[in-house]
Write an enzyme that holds these catalytic residues in place. Sequence first.
Site, PDB file in Angstrom:
ATOM      1  N   GLN A  86      -5.172  -5.700   1.907  1.00 32.49           N
ATOM      2  CA  GLN A  86      -5.286  -6.523   3.441  1.00 32.49           C
ATOM      3  C   GLN A  86      -6.692  -6.024   4.148  1.00 32.49           C
ATOM      4  OE1 GLN A  86      -1.600  -6.466   5.563  1.00 32.49           O
ATOM      5  NE2 GLN A  86      -0.679  -6.242   3.565  1.00 32.49           N
ATOM      6  N   CYS A 138      -3.896  -2.495  12.054  1.00 33.81           N
ATOM      7  CA  CYS A 138      -5.269  -2.471  12.147  1.00 33.81           C
ATOM      8  C   CYS A 138      -5.543  -3.161  13.624  1.00 33.81           C
ATOM      9  CB  CYS A 138      -6.048  -3.132  11.216  1.00 33.81           C
ATOM     10  SG  CYS A 138      -7.768  -2.424  10.932  1.00 33.81           S
ATOM     11  N   ALA A 171      -5.318   3.524   5.883  1.00 32.33           N
ATOM     12  CA  ALA A 171      -5.876   4.764   5.915  1.00 32.33           C
ATOM     13  C   ALA A 171      -4.756   5.867   6.321  1.00 32.33           C
ATOM     14  CB  ALA A 171      -7.087   4.838   7.004  1.00 32.33           C
ATOM     15  N   ALA A 219       0.740  -1.226   0.100  1.00 35.73           N
ATOM     16  CA  ALA A 219       0.106   0.022  -0.036  1.00 35.73           C
ATOM     17  C   ALA A 219       1.191   1.245   0.092  1.00 35.73           C
ATOM     18  CB  ALA A 219      -0.745  -0.083   1.196  1.00 35.73           C
ATOM     19  N   LYS A 230      -1.339   1.640  12.594  1.00 36.83           N
ATOM     20  CA  LYS A 230      -0.831   1.316  11.451  1.00 36.83           C
ATOM     21  C   LYS A 230      -1.861   0.579  10.605  1.00 36.83           C
ATOM     22  CE  LYS A 230       3.609  -0.025  13.591  1.00 36.83           C
ATOM     23  NZ  LYS A 230       4.324   1.084  13.030  1.00 36.83           N
ATOM     24  N   THR A 231      -2.117   1.541   9.635  1.00 37.90           N
ATOM     25  CA  THR A 231      -3.599   1.192   8.534  1.00 37.90           C
ATOM     26  C   THR A 231      -3.056   1.766   7.305  1.00 37.90           C
ATOM     27  OG1 THR A 231      -4.615   3.292   9.259  1.00 37.90           O
ATOM     28  CG2 THR A 231      -5.093   1.408  10.605  1.00 37.90           C
ATOM     29  N   ASP A 243       3.371   0.749   7.679  1.00 30.83           N
ATOM     30  CA  ASP A 243       3.554   0.033   8.921  1.00 30.83           C
ATOM     31  C   ASP A 243       5.052  -0.103   9.455  1.00 30.83           C
ATOM     32  OD1 ASP A 243       1.095  -0.363   8.520  1.00 30.83           O
ATOM     33  OD2 ASP A 243       1.351  -2.422   7.928  1.00 30.83           O
ATOM     34  N   GLU A 272      10.357  -4.891  -4.894  1.00 26.86           N
ATOM     35  CA  GLU A 272       9.321  -5.623  -4.332  1.00 26.86           C
ATOM     36  C   GLU A 272       9.556  -7.308  -4.894  1.00 26.86           C
ATOM     37  OE1 GLU A 272       6.481  -5.357  -2.325  1.00 26.86           O
ATOM     38  OE2 GLU A 272       6.827  -7.466  -2.926  1.00 26.86           O
ATOM     39  N   CYS A 280     -10.174   3.052  11.253  1.00 30.02           N
ATOM     40  CA  CYS A 280     -10.323   1.642  11.661  1.00 30.02           C
ATOM     41  C   CYS A 280     -11.932   1.566  11.678  1.00 30.02           C
ATOM     42  CB  CYS A 280      -9.869   1.393  13.038  1.00 30.02           C
ATOM     43  SG  CYS A 280     -10.091  -0.366  13.403  1.00 30.02           S
TER      44      CYS A 280
HETATM   45  P1  FAD Z   1       2.212  -3.743   3.172  1.00 32.69           P
HETATM   46  O1  FAD Z   1       0.703  -3.308   2.412  1.00 32.69           O
HETATM   47  O2  FAD Z   1       1.945  -5.060   3.833  1.00 32.69           O
HETATM   48  O3  FAD Z   1       3.107  -3.836   2.064  1.00 32.69           O
HETATM   49  C1  FAD Z   1       4.569  -4.217   2.153  1.00 32.69           C
HETATM   50  C2  FAD Z   1       5.143  -4.612   0.970  1.00 32.69           C
HETATM   51  O4  FAD Z   1       6.622  -4.646   1.333  1.00 32.69           O
HETATM   52  C3  FAD Z   1       4.871  -5.981   0.571  1.00 32.69           C
HETATM   53  O5  FAD Z   1       4.346  -5.873  -0.710  1.00 32.69           O
HETATM   54  C4  FAD Z   1       6.144  -7.014   0.785  1.00 32.69           C
HETATM   55  O6  FAD Z   1       6.057  -8.080  -0.162  1.00 32.69           O
HETATM   56  C5  FAD Z   1       7.116  -5.869   0.569  1.00 32.69           C
HETATM   57  N1  FAD Z   1       8.429  -6.129   1.206  1.00 32.69           N
HETATM   58  C6  FAD Z   1       8.638  -6.795   2.405  1.00 32.69           C
HETATM   59  N2  FAD Z   1       9.835  -7.260   2.765  1.00 32.69           N
HETATM   60  C7  FAD Z   1      10.769  -6.711   1.632  1.00 32.69           C
HETATM   61  C8  FAD Z   1      11.970  -6.789   1.308  1.00 32.69           C
HETATM   62  N3  FAD Z   1      12.812  -7.231   2.074  1.00 32.69           N
HETATM   63  N4  FAD Z   1      12.217  -6.064   0.053  1.00 32.69           N
HETATM   64  C9  FAD Z   1      11.307  -5.268  -0.651  1.00 32.69           C
HETATM   65  N5  FAD Z   1       9.856  -5.319  -0.373  1.00 32.69           N
HETATM   66  C10 FAD Z   1       9.624  -5.980   0.752  1.00 32.69           C
HETATM   67  N6  FAD Z   1      -5.959  -0.986   7.334  1.00 32.69           N
HETATM   68  C11 FAD Z   1      -7.026   0.119   6.981  1.00 32.69           C
HETATM   69  O7  FAD Z   1      -6.919   1.277   6.835  1.00 32.69           O
HETATM   70  N7  FAD Z   1      -8.207  -0.288   7.337  1.00 32.69           N
HETATM   71  C12 FAD Z   1      -8.657  -1.640   7.616  1.00 32.69           C
HETATM   72  O8  FAD Z   1      -9.820  -1.588   7.962  1.00 32.69           O
HETATM   73  C13 FAD Z   1      -7.566  -2.381   7.706  1.00 32.69           C
HETATM   74  N8  FAD Z   1      -7.892  -3.707   8.193  1.00 32.69           N
HETATM   75  C14 FAD Z   1      -6.943  -4.866   8.109  1.00 32.69           C
HETATM   76  C15 FAD Z   1      -7.187  -6.257   8.188  1.00 32.69           C
HETATM   77  C16 FAD Z   1      -6.286  -7.094   7.946  1.00 32.69           C
HETATM   78  C17 FAD Z   1      -6.831  -8.406   8.549  1.00 32.69           C
HETATM   79  C18 FAD Z   1      -5.032  -6.500   7.955  1.00 32.69           C
HETATM   80  C19 FAD Z   1      -3.902  -7.767   8.036  1.00 32.69           C
HETATM   81  C20 FAD Z   1      -4.856  -5.233   7.856  1.00 32.69           C
HETATM   82  C21 FAD Z   1      -5.565  -4.409   7.943  1.00 32.69           C
HETATM   83  N9  FAD Z   1      -5.435  -2.958   7.601  1.00 32.69           N
HETATM   84  C22 FAD Z   1      -6.469  -2.276   7.719  1.00 32.69           C
HETATM   85  C23 FAD Z   1      -3.980  -2.673   7.579  1.00 32.69           C
HETATM   86  C24 FAD Z   1      -3.203  -2.415   6.188  1.00 32.69           C
HETATM   87  O9  FAD Z   1      -3.507  -3.411   5.581  1.00 32.69           O
HETATM   88  C25 FAD Z   1      -1.666  -1.958   6.415  1.00 32.69           C
HETATM   89  O10 FAD Z   1      -1.705  -1.133   7.410  1.00 32.69           O
HETATM   90  C26 FAD Z   1      -1.070  -1.445   5.273  1.00 32.69           C
HETATM   91  O11 FAD Z   1      -1.477  -2.505   3.948  1.00 32.69           O
HETATM   92  C27 FAD Z   1       0.282  -1.261   5.494  1.00 32.69           C
HETATM   93  O12 FAD Z   1       0.923  -0.869   4.161  1.00 32.69           O
HETATM   94  P2  FAD Z   1       2.483  -1.000   3.998  1.00 32.69           P
HETATM   95  O13 FAD Z   1       2.780  -0.948   2.458  1.00 32.69           O
HETATM   96  O14 FAD Z   1       3.362  -0.493   5.065  1.00 32.69           O
HETATM   97  O15 FAD Z   1       2.745  -2.667   4.265  1.00 32.69           O
END
Ligand code: FAD
Length: 578
Positions: free
Chosen positions: A190, A308, A456, A160, A453-454, A445, A182, A488
């Site tokens: 998620q 979340c 949003a 995200a 951590k969302t 996150d 990636e 949330c």
């Molecule tokens: P992610 O979306 O997890 O993406 C991380 C990316 O980094 C992945 O593609 C991964 O493959 C990549 N990566 C990992 N390690 C490496 C590496 N070594 N090198 C290169 N790339 C790597 N949020 C809301 O706003 N509302 C909700 O209702 C909500 N409900 C949720 C319910 C559940 C069950 C879950 C699990 C999450 C929920 N969330 C919700 C939270 C939301 O999904 C996360 O906060 C959001 O996806 C965070 O984005 P991110 O990019 O930081 O992490």
Amino acid sequence: MEIKRIAPDIGVSSQLAPQDIGAAAAQGYKTIIINRPDGESDDQPDHAAIQKAAMAQGLRVKYLPVVAGKMTDADVSAFAAAMRGSPAPALAYCRTGTRSATLWALSQAGHLSADAILGAAADAGYDLSALRPKLEGSAVAVQRSGRSKTYDIVIVGGGAAGIATASSILKRRKTVNIAIIEPRTEHYYQPGWTLVGGGVFKRENTQRQMARVMPRGVHWIRAACAAFAPQDNKVILEDGERIAYKTLVVAPGLKLAWDKIDGLRDTLGKNGVTSNYLFDMAPYTWELVQSLKGGKALFTQPPMPIKCAGAPQKAMYLSCDAWRRSGALQNIDVSFHNAGGVLFGVSDYVPALTRYVERYGVNLNFNENLVAVDGPSRKATFEVSHEGGETKYIERDFDMLHVCPPQTAPDFIAESPLANDAGWVDVDPETLQHVKYGNVFSVGDANSAPNAKTAAAVRKQAPVVAVNILRTLEGEPPHAVYNGYGSCPLTVERGRVVLAEFAYGGKLDPTFPSWFLKGTEPTWKGWFAKANLMPWLYFDLMLKGREWLAKPKILPHRPVAHAAAPAISEGKGPAKAA
Ligand code: FAD
């Protein structure tokens, strides 16, 4: 899983699952070489599971784990020895196949020409050109080689945060060159997994091909980042290649630490044990909900921070609502076990949630942390802390157990110079700029900002970093600020949501006026937003840099808190705190 034959005696693949072993055997493979260390990511079967499946097919297995980015000559020798001493052909795998292909390539140095080795790897889809100096016997080590290009912006992670930030940057300036590192070929929405576990969404609705969400013009490096060298403005990939940047965005999400709960990994997906925190597992939650007609259902929440924070109880409310509708609820003893001391961190939302807890007859248990699961005998062990510091262990029976796993920073972040003491990328909570390296930012996150951590939060953080990183490239200090917004949508029943929206310090930060949508109460409009608007908002607005209601706040004269214009040219090293 796609097996690529590199040479007659060797094939490589990305992560295998036990059910893939049959296909490998059918293709004639006699040996499986496992180059991925156990526990590298949350959705990875460990080597014992693969070994069991391989042995059942009569295949030989060698476990030769190689830590990403830290491949040694001893690893290459061990790989060569394993190939010599095992029935051919062998199938080697790691996360993406790159480490295995690299081991093979280096094991062939001196036997085959560099052109032949690199050509064979390229035919199989692995660009190992960074190994040429080593393969040609140059004194230059693999670790010092790399692509000659320096990107304006390198983004680690295509989730995200990584995709939204890239799109927000490109929306402002199309001419910057951006690489996203990636390893996955799929991108997940998620927040939809709660609705998959509640029987509302199909799992497939929450997944898109990574190639489809990559913004046009971005260079996708399909590899995992293993380490950081911020003093050289470089990131190190798992095969040792170094990628140079002027500015960096760190966005790899967090790690689901399943192994912190004894026995959990072995029983996840069977024996009534499930979790909405995995794409593969969320449908099992709904399967269990439909089949349970009576008994004990436990829902757990680990210590904060988690992504979340409402998701563990959302799973419970939707399950209870389904049981209420089917008439089974009266025969099911439902309990919530929370390692923390409150139902929800922002008190304004607690009264509405408490009414649902009472309506469903849920037993609330605070300061109870799940530490072990015995799936076959259906027992869960909780560490219970009491006032005064006394701790004891309680064993509870279950028929269904929904686990929210403990969550930490990814290991390669926690072990890097970018981490704070708790392991998260150490950023200023407003500008999201690294507190020490001025040309480094973090979104999502993985960062240390104390927001919920969302996704949003990502929606508001990405535009802030887009503005600040472009300023950094121009030698100007950051001036866009993030207020800690997170949201949330608490799915208290099918058709109603308590739409929690708040900023730093638990200050309520609603998007809509209360006459239209009162977030502290359950509303059908909140449900409509969660089930209909939010997936569209995510895929079609946020991931495309369309910042609807997410314009960053710009301070006219922000005092320079940490880093002024950083030194971004290669070789000059990072900016130091001002
Ligand atoms: P992610 O979306 O997890 O993406 C991380 C990316 O980094 C992945 O593609 C991964 O493959 C990549 N990566 C990992 N390690 C490496 C590496 N070594 N090198 C290169 N790339 C790597 N949020 C809301 O706003 N509302 C909700 O209702 C909500 N409900 C949720 C319910 C559940 C069950 C879950 C699990 C999450 C929920 N969330 C919700 C939270 C939301 O999904 C996360 O906060 C959001 O996806 C965070 O984005 P991110 O990019 O930081 O992490």
